[in-house]
Design a protein around this motif. Structure first.
Motif, PDB file in Angstrom:
ATOM      1  N   SER A  80       2.831   8.569   6.809  1.00 63.80           N
ATOM      2  CA  SER A  80       2.231   7.751   5.756  1.00 63.80           C
ATOM      3  C   SER A  80       1.606   6.471   6.288  1.00 63.80           C
ATOM      4  N   TYR A  81       2.029   6.052   7.488  1.00 59.52           N
ATOM      5  CA  TYR A  81       1.542   4.788   8.032  1.00 59.52           C
ATOM      6  C   TYR A  81       1.766   4.776   9.526  1.00 59.52           C
ATOM      7  N   ALA A  92       8.236   4.894  -1.260  1.00 61.58           N
ATOM      8  CA  ALA A  92       6.824   4.832  -1.639  1.00 61.58           C
ATOM      9  C   ALA A  92       6.700   4.045  -2.937  1.00 61.58           C
ATOM     10  N   GLU A 116       0.796  -1.229   0.000  1.00 58.73           N
ATOM     11  CA  GLU A 116       0.000   0.000   0.000  1.00 58.73           C
ATOM     12  C   GLU A 116       0.831   1.282   0.000  1.00 58.73           C
ATOM     13  N   ARG A 153       9.463   3.521  10.081  1.00 57.86           N
ATOM     14  CA  ARG A 153       8.517   3.956   9.068  1.00 57.86           C
ATOM     15  C   ARG A 153       8.238   5.444   9.215  1.00 57.86           C
ATOM     16  N   ARG A 206       3.467   2.114   1.579  1.00 54.12           N
ATOM     17  CA  ARG A 206       4.004   2.545   2.881  1.00 54.12           C
ATOM     18  C   ARG A 206       5.462   2.962   2.744  1.00 54.12           C
ATOM     19  N   GLN A 207       5.858   3.876   3.583  1.00 52.16           N
ATOM     20  CA  GLN A 207       7.204   4.436   3.509  1.00 52.16           C
ATOM     21  C   GLN A 207       8.041   3.955   4.686  1.00 52.16           C
ATOM     22  N   TYR A 208       9.119   3.235   4.395  1.00 53.92           N
ATOM     23  CA  TYR A 208       9.993   2.656   5.417  1.00 53.92           C
ATOM     24  C   TYR A 208      11.420   3.164   5.297  1.00 53.92           C
TER      25      TYR A 208
END
Length: 105
Positions: A85-86, A58, A28, A81, A30-32
């Motif tokens: 964004s999450y 992303a 989805e 993260r 998500r930004q890590y």
């Protein structure tokens, strides 16, 4: 998926391969913050890339190598993260794409 950071996942490629690049596709968008490590034997690991800013991850993030790397095992370590964004405490990866080294003929 796993809870609390850091988290890691290791893939066994079944044999040593030469790679030009690796792409990680996250769940989805998500930004890590994460790093990528490789090993030929599963014991000795070498870091071959890391993200410093979560927005780099992303959707897809590709690590391209200046020279082919040899790996049987690939390990992704997610260190955190982007909370904008999450908000969850687990990491999710959809796919890991491997790009074999181009053969010179």
């Amino acid at each position: 998926a796993a809870y609390i950071f850091p988290q890691s996942a290791t893939a066994d490629l079944g044999e040593v391969l030469e790679l030009d690049a690796v792409t990680m596709m996250v769940v989805e968008g998500r930004q890590y913050y994460y790093q990528l490590e490789i090993s030929e034997d599963g014991e000795s690991w070498r870091s071959i890339g890391r993200t410093e800013r979560p927005y780099e991850t992303a959707q897809n993030h590709t690590f391209t190598f200046s020279a082919p790397v040899k790996a049987r095992y690939i390990r992704i370590i997610v260190n955190g993260r982007n909370p904008d964004s999450y908000k969850g405490d687990w990491a999710g990866i959809n796919e890991l794409l491997l790009y074999p080294a181009k053969r010179k003929e």
